[in-house]
Design a protein around this motif. Structure first.
Motif, PDB file in Angstrom:
ATOM      1  N   THR A  27       0.860  -1.223   0.009  1.00 17.02           N
ATOM      2  CA  THR A  27      -0.004  -0.003   0.038  1.00 17.02           C
ATOM      3  C   THR A  27       0.951   1.322  -0.026  1.00 17.02           C
ATOM      4  O   THR A  27       0.642   2.316  -0.606  1.00 17.02           O
ATOM      5  CB  THR A  27      -0.894  -0.142   1.274  1.00 17.02           C
ATOM      6  N   PHE A  28       2.075   1.127   0.339  1.00 22.33           N
ATOM      7  CA  PHE A  28       3.027   2.327   0.115  1.00 22.33           C
ATOM      8  C   PHE A  28       3.158   2.636  -1.163  1.00 22.33           C
ATOM      9  O   PHE A  28       2.978   3.772  -1.528  1.00 22.33           O
ATOM     10  CB  PHE A  28       4.404   1.957   0.976  1.00 22.33           C
ATOM     11  N   GLY A  29       3.430   1.510  -1.812  1.00 17.88           N
ATOM     12  CA  GLY A  29       3.622   1.813  -3.456  1.00 17.88           C
ATOM     13  C   GLY A  29       2.464   2.287  -4.059  1.00 17.88           C
ATOM     14  O   GLY A  29       2.282   3.212  -4.873  1.00 17.88           O
ATOM     15  N   ASN A  30       1.249   1.718  -3.573  1.00 20.07           N
ATOM     16  CA  ASN A  30      -0.008   2.134  -4.013  1.00 20.07           C
ATOM     17  C   ASN A  30      -0.417   3.658  -3.858  1.00 20.07           C
ATOM     18  O   ASN A  30      -0.728   4.443  -4.801  1.00 20.07           O
ATOM     19  CB  ASN A  30      -1.177   1.349  -3.302  1.00 20.07           C
ATOM     20  N   TYR A  31      -0.218   4.126  -2.604  1.00 22.92           N
ATOM     21  CA  TYR A  31      -0.179   5.409  -2.218  1.00 22.92           C
ATOM     22  C   TYR A  31       0.501   6.469  -2.819  1.00 22.92           C
ATOM     23  O   TYR A  31       0.122   7.558  -3.466  1.00 22.92           O
ATOM     24  CB  TYR A  31      -0.215   5.586  -0.804  1.00 22.92           C
ATOM     25  N   TYR A  32       1.815   5.999  -3.346  1.00 23.57           N
ATOM     26  CA  TYR A  32       2.818   6.635  -3.772  1.00 23.57           C
ATOM     27  C   TYR A  32       2.149   7.026  -5.463  1.00 23.57           C
ATOM     28  O   TYR A  32       2.296   8.170  -6.032  1.00 23.57           O
ATOM     29  CB  TYR A  32       4.135   6.291  -3.928  1.00 23.57           C
ATOM     30  N   ILE A  33       1.852   6.044  -5.952  1.00 20.28           N
ATOM     31  CA  ILE A  33       1.308   6.259  -7.464  1.00 20.28           C
ATOM     32  C   ILE A  33       0.074   6.895  -7.617  1.00 20.28           C
ATOM     33  O   ILE A  33      -0.035   8.048  -8.267  1.00 20.28           O
ATOM     34  CB  ILE A  33       1.024   4.980  -7.781  1.00 20.28           C
ATOM     35  N   TYR A  34      -0.813   6.755  -6.405  1.00 22.21           N
ATOM     36  CA  TYR A  34      -2.183   7.753  -6.455  1.00 22.21           C
ATOM     37  C   TYR A  34      -1.633   9.083  -6.534  1.00 22.21           C
ATOM     38  O   TYR A  34      -2.144   9.848  -7.072  1.00 22.21           O
ATOM     39  CB  TYR A  34      -3.110   7.186  -5.439  1.00 22.21           C
ATOM     40  N   ASP A  35      -0.587   9.337  -5.325  1.00 15.44           N
ATOM     41  CA  ASP A  35      -0.630  11.033  -5.205  1.00 15.44           C
ATOM     42  C   ASP A  35       0.608  11.452  -6.068  1.00 15.44           C
ATOM     43  O   ASP A  35       1.108  12.763  -5.839  1.00 15.44           O
ATOM     44  CB  ASP A  35       0.078  11.097  -3.810  1.00 15.44           C
ATOM     45  N   SER A  36       1.094  10.875  -6.904  1.00 17.09           N
ATOM     46  CA  SER A  36       2.181  11.217  -7.806  1.00 17.09           C
ATOM     47  C   SER A  36       1.570  12.214  -8.852  1.00 17.09           C
ATOM     48  O   SER A  36       2.428  13.047  -9.398  1.00 17.09           O
ATOM     49  CB  SER A  36       2.784  10.154  -8.691  1.00 17.09           C
ATOM     50  N   ILE A  37       0.247  12.331  -9.077  1.00 15.01           N
ATOM     51  CA  ILE A  37      -0.184  13.456  -9.913  1.00 15.01           C
ATOM     52  C   ILE A  37      -0.095  14.774  -9.342  1.00 15.01           C
ATOM     53  O   ILE A  37       0.352  15.896 -10.025  1.00 15.01           O
ATOM     54  CB  ILE A  37      -1.526  13.042 -10.649  1.00 15.01           C
ATOM     55  N   ALA A  38      -0.289  15.029  -8.254  1.00 10.85           N
ATOM     56  CA  ALA A  38      -0.651  16.360  -7.550  1.00 10.85           C
ATOM     57  C   ALA A  38       0.627  17.203  -7.769  1.00 10.85           C
ATOM     58  O   ALA A  38       0.537  18.325  -8.038  1.00 10.85           O
ATOM     59  CB  ALA A  38      -1.155  16.011  -6.072  1.00 10.85           C
ATOM     60  N   ILE A 150       2.429   3.419   7.590  1.00  6.21           N
ATOM     61  CA  ILE A 150       3.473   3.036   6.585  1.00  6.21           C
ATOM     62  C   ILE A 150       2.663   3.320   5.242  1.00  6.21           C
ATOM     63  O   ILE A 150       3.501   3.983   4.234  1.00  6.21           O
ATOM     64  CB  ILE A 150       3.572   1.387   6.362  1.00  6.21           C
ATOM     65  N   ALA A 151       1.616   3.014   4.633  1.00 10.65           N
ATOM     66  CA  ALA A 151       0.806   3.507   3.357  1.00 10.65           C
ATOM     67  C   ALA A 151       0.927   4.915   3.334  1.00 10.65           C
ATOM     68  O   ALA A 151       1.361   5.378   2.356  1.00 10.65           O
ATOM     69  CB  ALA A 151      -0.647   3.003   3.546  1.00 10.65           C
ATOM     70  N   ARG A 152       0.573   5.802   4.216  1.00 12.73           N
ATOM     71  CA  ARG A 152       0.529   7.242   4.309  1.00 12.73           C
ATOM     72  C   ARG A 152       2.238   7.469   3.991  1.00 12.73           C
ATOM     73  O   ARG A 152       2.279   8.594   3.487  1.00 12.73           O
ATOM     74  CB  ARG A 152      -0.059   7.880   5.250  1.00 12.73           C
ATOM     75  N   LEU A 153       3.065   6.920   4.411  1.00 13.01           N
ATOM     76  CA  LEU A 153       4.294   7.240   4.085  1.00 13.01           C
ATOM     77  C   LEU A 153       4.531   7.502   2.681  1.00 13.01           C
ATOM     78  O   LEU A 153       5.522   8.187   1.946  1.00 13.01           O
ATOM     79  CB  LEU A 153       5.405   6.219   4.519  1.00 13.01           C
ATOM     80  N   VAL A 182       8.976   3.146 -10.924  1.00 17.20           N
ATOM     81  CA  VAL A 182       9.858   2.342 -10.080  1.00 17.20           C
ATOM     82  C   VAL A 182       9.668   1.982  -8.677  1.00 17.20           C
ATOM     83  O   VAL A 182       9.404   1.034  -8.105  1.00 17.20           O
ATOM     84  CB  VAL A 182      11.197   3.088 -10.110  1.00 17.20           C
ATOM     85  N   ILE A 183       8.855   3.157  -8.134  1.00 14.80           N
ATOM     86  CA  ILE A 183       8.345   2.929  -6.601  1.00 14.80           C
ATOM     87  C   ILE A 183       7.331   1.682  -6.615  1.00 14.80           C
ATOM     88  O   ILE A 183       6.856   1.214  -5.500  1.00 14.80           O
ATOM     89  CB  ILE A 183       8.227   4.329  -5.892  1.00 14.80           C
ATOM     90  N   GLY A 184       6.299   2.159  -7.600  1.00 15.06           N
ATOM     91  CA  GLY A 184       5.165   1.101  -7.629  1.00 15.06           C
ATOM     92  C   GLY A 184       5.454  -0.229  -7.876  1.00 15.06           C
ATOM     93  O   GLY A 184       4.605  -1.065  -7.482  1.00 15.06           O
ATOM     94  N   ALA A 185       6.677  -0.430  -8.110  1.00 17.05           N
ATOM     95  CA  ALA A 185       7.048  -2.039  -8.238  1.00 17.05           C
ATOM     96  C   ALA A 185       6.809  -2.645  -6.771  1.00 17.05           C
ATOM     97  O   ALA A 185       6.792  -4.005  -6.798  1.00 17.05           O
ATOM     98  CB  ALA A 185       8.458  -2.254  -8.821  1.00 17.05           C
ATOM     99  N   LEU A 186       6.939  -1.764  -5.822  1.00 18.69           N
ATOM    100  CA  LEU A 186       6.635  -2.341  -4.434  1.00 18.69           C
ATOM    101  C   LEU A 186       5.235  -3.324  -4.321  1.00 18.69           C
ATOM    102  O   LEU A 186       5.095  -4.093  -3.532  1.00 18.69           O
ATOM    103  CB  LEU A 186       7.136  -1.426  -3.330  1.00 18.69           C
ATOM    104  N   CYS A 187       4.222  -2.641  -5.144  1.00 21.94           N
ATOM    105  CA  CYS A 187       3.160  -3.421  -5.065  1.00 21.94           C
ATOM    106  C   CYS A 187       3.037  -4.844  -5.230  1.00 21.94           C
ATOM    107  O   CYS A 187       2.527  -5.631  -4.322  1.00 21.94           O
ATOM    108  CB  CYS A 187       2.278  -2.585  -5.902  1.00 21.94           C
ATOM    109  N   ILE A 188       3.794  -5.294  -6.259  1.00 20.49           N
ATOM    110  CA  ILE A 188       3.750  -6.682  -6.499  1.00 20.49           C
ATOM    111  C   ILE A 188       4.816  -7.189  -5.951  1.00 20.49           C
ATOM    112  O   ILE A 188       4.656  -8.501  -5.273  1.00 20.49           O
ATOM    113  CB  ILE A 188       4.022  -6.720  -8.120  1.00 20.49           C
ATOM    114  N   ILE A 189       6.066  -6.607  -5.531  1.00 17.37           N
ATOM    115  CA  ILE A 189       7.106  -7.293  -4.809  1.00 17.37           C
ATOM    116  C   ILE A 189       6.715  -7.546  -3.481  1.00 17.37           C
ATOM    117  O   ILE A 189       6.809  -8.725  -3.089  1.00 17.37           O
ATOM    118  CB  ILE A 189       8.466  -6.609  -4.837  1.00 17.37           C
TER     119      ILE A 189
END
Length: 417
Positions: A27-38, A150-153, A182-189
């Motif tokens: 969810t760390f990776g998930n949250y980063y991807i989501y907020d990368s647009i702002a 951790i996710a909100r990190l 690159v950070i989003g790869a954490l979601c699957i790893i």
């Protein structure tokens, strides 16, 4: 000869907390991807000609996909289990991040955000159900609080990316999206590593089981208690205010407050930072004290004035952002664990999915409405007053949150509470 009546031991606390950290990295990776647009919202507008409605649509597309998949995704979690579900949805999130980085065409970005919604929200459901399997009783709210920290990190890291990855922003919109992929790869790893840990644990320990899932009967969705529905409406009011605000917050801070991009990102990072600190604390307090509806009334009272304080610049920006962060932390610390107490475990995946689905309906509509409102009132650096209607919309949602918190308090203290 093995004695089958000898009970297998429970996992050690160290093992359970290791599982929590590993699965939360998804969810760390998930949250980063989501907020990368702002952080690139104004770049999308200046370099690619996107409107605020287009930017809002990137977030709305995520929510539309989440609405379409969440209930079905909750059933997948209930039927397939948390291991297969986290791997499936984590892989979808990682693919979406890559797709988002390959093209400047609006339709490609919308497709990527749709795909992210398909994977991200059911991934959160799967992680939430996994935590309910590994943590019980008075540990649950604290465990969920730590997981959300951790996710909100991930959100915090995305907000600060103009500071720690400033060179990427000098190259336009695309390099920051490559960083997100690159950070989003954490979601699957991390999902795969979690699967390895759980499979290994089942050979040695006794784990909680979600139980056999019922087949979906639409009328059964309306058999949840009134408390469940008040909790859900509370979540909608909070998230429909906070997430759409974060969609435009860095752009708003740059254009209405005159901040540099990296400084705007630092201010925006106060929200997830405050939530990271406050969520586990509120989780512990609720485990000890209960009184969940009172906590949410407090959060609603905090949330109501913060947007107007920012709109009219009545106080330093740090104060309302910290207040919003504290209010934001109450949903996962207080409301999410409450669902595990009022819904039987075998229906937990469906319950969380239904709750998140309704949240996303509110968030999708609000992202589009806010973007359209900003365009209607020509909100920009040349006309910062054009952002004021957006802030009034968010304040009204804070009032609705207080109404739902009061109704929840009445329900829980009544004869059926």
């Amino acid at each position: 000869m093995t004695d089958t009546n000898v009970p297998t031991p429970q996992p050690s606390p160290a093992y359970r907390w290791l599982v929590l950290i590993v699965i939360s990295l998804a969810t760390f990776g998930n949250y980063y991807i989501y907020d990368s647009i702002a952080p690139i919202a104004d770049i999308l507008k200046s370099d690619l000609g996107f409107t605020d409605e287009n930017i809002g649509s990137l977030y709305s597309m995520y929510s539309i996909a989440a609405v379409m998949i969440l209930l079905f995704g909750g059933m997948i979690v209930d039927r397939w289990g948390t291991v297969k579900s986290t791997i499936l949805f984590g892989a979808i999130c990682s693919v979406a991040a890559v797709l988002n980085a390959v093209s400047s065409e609006l339709w490609v970005m919308l497709t990527a955000r749709f795909l992210l919604g398909v994977g991200a929200e059911p991934l959160i459901v799967a992680v939430t159900c996994a935590l309910a399997k590994w943590f019980k009783g008075k540990e649950l709210a604290f465990a969920m609080g730590v997981s959300l920290t951790i996710a909100r990190l991930g959100s915090y890291t995305a907000d600060l990316s103009p500071t720690w990855a400033g060179a990427a922003y000098e190259g336009g919109w695309q390099p920051p999206m490559v960083v997100a992929a690159v950070i989003g790869a954490l979601c699957i790893i991390s999902a795969i590593v979690y699967g390895i840990l759980e499979v290994a644990a089942k050979r040695r320990y006794t784990l909680g089981e979600a139980g056999e899932s019922d087949r979906l009967v639409i009328r059964d969705l309306f058999t949840f208690s009134r408390s469940f529905w008040f909790i859900t409406l509370l979540c909608v009011a909070f998230y429909a205010a906070i997430f759409p605000f974060r969609s435009f917050s860095i752009k708003y801070f740059i254009e209405a407050w005159g901040l540099a991009r990296d400084v705007a990102g630092q201010y925006n990072s106060v929200l997830p930072l405050a939530a990271m600190i406050a969520t586990p604390i509120f989780g512990l307090m609720c485990d000890k004290l209960g009184k969940r509806a009172l906590f949410m009334m407090f959060g609603s009272i905090l949330l109501m004035p913060v947007f107007l304080m920012m709109a009219y610049q009545a106080v330093p920006l740090t104060l309302p952002v910290i207040m919003m962060g504290i209010a934001f932390s109450l949903i996962p610390a207080v409301m999410w664990p409450s669902v595990a107490y009022i819904v039987e475990e075998r229906r937990l995946g469906t319950a969380y999915a239904l709750m998140f689905l309704i949240q996303q309906l509110g968030v999708a509509g609000m992202n589009w409405l806010v973007g359209r409102t900003n365009d209607t009132y020509a909100a920009s650096a040349a006309n910062p007053e054009g952002y004021i209607p957006m802030m009034w919309i968010f304040s009204v949602l804070g009032v609705l949150g207080l109404v739902f918190a009061v109704l929840l308090r009445r329900e829980e203290t009544g004869p059926r509470g």
